[in-house]
Design a protein around this motif. Structure first.
Motif, PDB file in Angstrom:
ATOM      1  N   LEU A  52       6.501 -33.483  -5.741  1.00 59.73           N
ATOM      2  CA  LEU A  52       5.328 -34.486  -5.397  1.00 59.73           C
ATOM      3  C   LEU A  52       5.295 -35.659  -6.585  1.00 59.73           C
ATOM      4  O   LEU A  52       5.404 -35.522  -7.733  1.00 59.73           O
ATOM      5  CB  LEU A  52       3.970 -33.691  -5.643  1.00 59.73           C
ATOM      6  CG  LEU A  52       3.564 -32.932  -4.291  1.00 59.73           C
ATOM      7  CD1 LEU A  52       2.353 -32.063  -4.431  1.00 59.73           C
ATOM      8  CD2 LEU A  52       3.097 -33.896  -3.225  1.00 59.73           C
ATOM      9  N   LEU A 110       2.621 -39.139  -7.202  1.00 54.76           N
ATOM     10  CA  LEU A 110       1.655 -40.089  -7.290  1.00 54.76           C
ATOM     11  C   LEU A 110       1.742 -41.456  -7.925  1.00 54.76           C
ATOM     12  O   LEU A 110       1.548 -40.945  -9.198  1.00 54.76           O
ATOM     13  CB  LEU A 110       0.181 -39.465  -7.003  1.00 54.76           C
ATOM     14  CG  LEU A 110       0.007 -37.952  -6.320  1.00 54.76           C
ATOM     15  CD1 LEU A 110      -1.554 -37.702  -6.610  1.00 54.76           C
ATOM     16  CD2 LEU A 110       0.428 -38.190  -5.088  1.00 54.76           C
ATOM     17  N   PHE A 159      -4.704 -39.071  -1.901  1.00 56.49           N
ATOM     18  CA  PHE A 159      -3.612 -38.197  -1.744  1.00 56.49           C
ATOM     19  C   PHE A 159      -4.324 -36.959  -0.735  1.00 56.49           C
ATOM     20  O   PHE A 159      -3.790 -36.591   0.180  1.00 56.49           O
ATOM     21  CB  PHE A 159      -3.122 -37.440  -2.878  1.00 56.49           C
ATOM     22  CG  PHE A 159      -2.012 -36.454  -2.498  1.00 56.49           C
ATOM     23  CD1 PHE A 159      -0.979 -36.275  -2.034  1.00 56.49           C
ATOM     24  CD2 PHE A 159      -2.481 -35.057  -3.192  1.00 56.49           C
ATOM     25  CE1 PHE A 159      -0.150 -35.241  -1.764  1.00 56.49           C
ATOM     26  CE2 PHE A 159      -1.703 -34.127  -3.074  1.00 56.49           C
ATOM     27  CZ  PHE A 159      -0.362 -34.195  -2.152  1.00 56.49           C
ATOM     28  N   ASP A 197      -5.790 -38.703   2.826  1.00 62.18           N
ATOM     29  CA  ASP A 197      -4.605 -39.420   3.647  1.00 62.18           C
ATOM     30  C   ASP A 197      -3.368 -38.659   4.035  1.00 62.18           C
ATOM     31  O   ASP A 197      -2.960 -38.998   5.032  1.00 62.18           O
ATOM     32  CB  ASP A 197      -4.246 -41.095   3.091  1.00 62.18           C
ATOM     33  CG  ASP A 197      -5.449 -41.758   2.808  1.00 62.18           C
ATOM     34  OD1 ASP A 197      -6.576 -41.539   3.609  1.00 62.18           O
ATOM     35  OD2 ASP A 197      -5.298 -43.045   2.434  1.00 62.18           O
ATOM     36  N   HIS A 198      -2.995 -38.007   3.209  1.00 62.07           N
ATOM     37  CA  HIS A 198      -1.849 -37.184   3.079  1.00 62.07           C
ATOM     38  C   HIS A 198      -2.022 -35.764   3.359  1.00 62.07           C
ATOM     39  O   HIS A 198      -1.038 -35.040   3.832  1.00 62.07           O
ATOM     40  CB  HIS A 198      -0.774 -37.587   1.708  1.00 62.07           C
ATOM     41  CG  HIS A 198      -0.581 -38.979   1.733  1.00 62.07           C
ATOM     42  ND1 HIS A 198       0.553 -39.349   2.152  1.00 62.07           N
ATOM     43  CD2 HIS A 198      -1.105 -39.762   0.888  1.00 62.07           C
ATOM     44  CE1 HIS A 198       0.597 -40.678   1.994  1.00 62.07           C
ATOM     45  NE2 HIS A 198      -0.535 -41.008   1.135  1.00 62.07           N
ATOM     46  N   LEU A 199      -2.990 -34.946   3.028  1.00 65.60           N
ATOM     47  CA  LEU A 199      -3.228 -33.495   3.231  1.00 65.60           C
ATOM     48  C   LEU A 199      -4.075 -33.492   4.448  1.00 65.60           C
ATOM     49  O   LEU A 199      -4.170 -32.305   4.838  1.00 65.60           O
ATOM     50  CB  LEU A 199      -3.898 -33.025   1.743  1.00 65.60           C
ATOM     51  CG  LEU A 199      -2.847 -32.915   0.770  1.00 65.60           C
ATOM     52  CD1 LEU A 199      -3.291 -32.164  -0.367  1.00 65.60           C
ATOM     53  CD2 LEU A 199      -1.452 -32.365   1.138  1.00 65.60           C
ATOM     54  N   GLU A 212       1.180 -44.844  -3.853  1.00 66.48           N
ATOM     55  CA  GLU A 212       2.645 -44.520  -3.551  1.00 66.48           C
ATOM     56  C   GLU A 212       2.680 -42.911  -3.761  1.00 66.48           C
ATOM     57  O   GLU A 212       2.499 -42.204  -4.797  1.00 66.48           O
ATOM     58  CB  GLU A 212       3.593 -45.209  -4.561  1.00 66.48           C
ATOM     59  CG  GLU A 212       3.704 -46.749  -4.256  1.00 66.48           C
ATOM     60  CD  GLU A 212       4.694 -47.464  -5.010  1.00 66.48           C
ATOM     61  OE1 GLU A 212       5.628 -46.676  -5.448  1.00 66.48           O
ATOM     62  OE2 GLU A 212       4.590 -48.806  -5.447  1.00 66.48           O
ATOM     63  N   VAL A 213       3.267 -42.416  -2.542  1.00 64.81           N
ATOM     64  CA  VAL A 213       3.489 -41.033  -2.492  1.00 64.81           C
ATOM     65  C   VAL A 213       4.836 -40.433  -2.311  1.00 64.81           C
ATOM     66  O   VAL A 213       5.238 -40.860  -1.357  1.00 64.81           O
ATOM     67  CB  VAL A 213       2.292 -40.309  -1.842  1.00 64.81           C
ATOM     68  CG1 VAL A 213       2.601 -38.565  -1.633  1.00 64.81           C
ATOM     69  CG2 VAL A 213       0.990 -40.736  -1.845  1.00 64.81           C
ATOM     70  N   ASP A 214       5.351 -39.757  -3.032  1.00 66.60           N
ATOM     71  CA  ASP A 214       6.673 -38.882  -2.638  1.00 66.60           C
ATOM     72  C   ASP A 214       6.546 -37.335  -2.572  1.00 66.60           C
ATOM     73  O   ASP A 214       5.725 -36.770  -3.407  1.00 66.60           O
ATOM     74  CB  ASP A 214       7.783 -39.534  -3.742  1.00 66.60           C
ATOM     75  CG  ASP A 214       8.211 -40.584  -3.694  1.00 66.60           C
ATOM     76  OD1 ASP A 214       8.097 -41.286  -2.479  1.00 66.60           O
ATOM     77  OD2 ASP A 214       8.190 -41.240  -4.807  1.00 66.60           O
ATOM     78  N   VAL A 262       5.606 -35.184  -0.543  1.00 66.52           N
ATOM     79  CA  VAL A 262       4.460 -34.464   0.230  1.00 66.52           C
ATOM     80  C   VAL A 262       4.946 -33.542   1.538  1.00 66.52           C
ATOM     81  O   VAL A 262       4.396 -32.313   1.494  1.00 66.52           O
ATOM     82  CB  VAL A 262       3.329 -35.455   0.642  1.00 66.52           C
ATOM     83  CG1 VAL A 262       3.761 -36.358   2.012  1.00 66.52           C
ATOM     84  CG2 VAL A 262       2.244 -34.492   1.200  1.00 66.52           C
ATOM     85  N   ASP A 263       5.844 -34.153   2.022  1.00 61.42           N
ATOM     86  CA  ASP A 263       6.523 -33.025   3.212  1.00 61.42           C
ATOM     87  C   ASP A 263       7.032 -31.716   2.578  1.00 61.42           C
ATOM     88  O   ASP A 263       6.818 -30.534   3.194  1.00 61.42           O
ATOM     89  CB  ASP A 263       7.626 -34.017   3.921  1.00 61.42           C
ATOM     90  CG  ASP A 263       7.164 -35.109   4.837  1.00 61.42           C
ATOM     91  OD1 ASP A 263       5.739 -34.961   5.070  1.00 61.42           O
ATOM     92  OD2 ASP A 263       7.780 -35.782   5.155  1.00 61.42           O
ATOM     93  N   ARG A 321       4.025 -29.445   1.538  1.00 64.17           N
ATOM     94  CA  ARG A 321       3.246 -28.849   2.799  1.00 64.17           C
ATOM     95  C   ARG A 321       3.236 -27.483   2.793  1.00 64.17           C
ATOM     96  O   ARG A 321       1.970 -26.811   3.103  1.00 64.17           O
ATOM     97  CB  ARG A 321       3.388 -29.538   4.111  1.00 64.17           C
ATOM     98  CG  ARG A 321       2.994 -31.142   4.098  1.00 64.17           C
ATOM     99  CD  ARG A 321       3.185 -31.961   5.320  1.00 64.17           C
ATOM    100  NE  ARG A 321       3.133 -33.244   5.444  1.00 64.17           N
ATOM    101  CZ  ARG A 321       2.009 -33.704   5.436  1.00 64.17           C
ATOM    102  NH1 ARG A 321       0.887 -33.101   5.720  1.00 64.17           N
ATOM    103  NH2 ARG A 321       1.795 -35.133   5.345  1.00 64.17           N
TER     104      ARG A 321
END
Length: 215
Positions: free
Chosen positions: A12, A14, A135, A138-140, A201-203, A205-206, A209
Motif C-alpha cells: 500500500l 498513498l 482511500f 474511493d478504494h475500500l 495516488e494509490v498503489d 490496494v488490490d 483487499r
C-alpha cells in the motif's frame, strides 16, 4: 519471494502533493521514535486516550515498537488497524491510522493520528487525513468515517470540520489518574466529505483487499 509477497499489505502507498503514507515498517521505527521524542504536544496536557508520549525515553521507544508490531499482527478481515507512517521528503514525521471492525457489514472506519510538532500548523494534518478518507471512501468502499478529539483540542477539531465531519455526541474519558476530559465524537458520511482539490495516488490496494475483507 520477498517481504511484499509474505505481507502484501506493505504494498500500500498513498501519495498526496506533499506526503507519502505507507504501512509502518520496522525501518520506519527509528524515524518515528525521533519524531515523537522531538515533541507532539504541550507537556501539560495529552490529546491521546493513552498518554504514551508521557513515558520516559527508555520506555517510549520499545513501547512504540511493541504497539506497531501488535497492531500489524492483528490485521485480519474481522478487525484491523492500519498504521501508516507519514513521510515528508522520505522522512517520517508522524502516524495516521485507519481502523475498522466488521467492515464488510458496517462499511465504517475510524482514524487517529499524530504529527511531530515542528510540522504542525502547515496543513499537513489536514492533508494526511484527507488522504486517508479518499482511500477509505474511493478504494475500500467505506460509507462512514468516525473520529474523536477532546473538546479543548481545537486544531484536531478544526481539521475534522474542514473535511466535513459533524459532531456526534460527547463521551467522558480519563486518560490518566486524576484527569477527566470531554471527548467530542465526530462522524462523516461519504456524501458530505469536502474533497481536496488534488488527486490521491494509490498503489497496492488490490493486494491488501483480502486482509481487509473488502469486496
Amino acid at each position: 519471494m520477498d517481504l511484499l509477497d509474505v505481507w502484501p499489505v506493505f504494498r500500500l502507498r498513498l501519495r498526496t502533493p506533499r506526503l507519502e503514507l505507507r504501512p509502518v515498517r520496522d525501518a520506519d521505527l527509528p524515524g518515528l521514535a525521533q519524531a515523537a521524542l522531538d515533541g507532539v504536544h504541550d507537556a501539560e496536557r495529552t490529546p491521546f486516550g493513552i498518554p504514551w508520549t508521557d513515558a520516559p525515553r527508555e520506555e517510549l521507544l520499545p513501547n512504540l515498537a511493541r504497539f506497531v508490531w501488535r497492531e500489524r499482527a492483528g490485521v485480519a478481515p474481522e478487525e484491523w488497524n492500519l498504521l501508516f507512517a507519514v513521510l515528508e521528503d522520505g522522512r517520517p514525521i508522524g502516524v495516521q491510522d485507519l481502523r475498522a471492525t466488521n467492515f464488510a457489514a458496517l462499511r465504517t472506519v475510524s482514524s487517529g493520528s499524530w504529527l511531530t510538532r515542528s510540522r504542525q500548523g502547515l496543513g499537513l494534518g489536514t492533508e494526511m487525513r484527507a488522504a486517508l478518507l479518499l482511500f477509505a471512501f474511493d478504494h475500500l468502499g467505506a460509507t462512514v468515517a468516525e473520529s474523536e478529539a477532546y473538546d479543548w483540542n481545537s486544531p484536531s477539531l478544526a481539521v475534522s470540520m474542514k473535511l466535513g465531519y459533524r459532531e456526534n455526541g460527547v463521551t467522558r474519558r480519563s486518560p490518566k489518574a486524576g484527569v477527566v476530559e470531554d471527548e467530542v465524537r465526530l462522524r462523516l458520511e461519504a456524501s458530505a466529505f469536502r474533497r481536496p482539490a488534488w488527486e490521491l495516488e494509490v498503489d497496492g490496494v488490490d493486494e491488501a483487499r483480502p486482509f481487509l475483507l473488502v469486496e
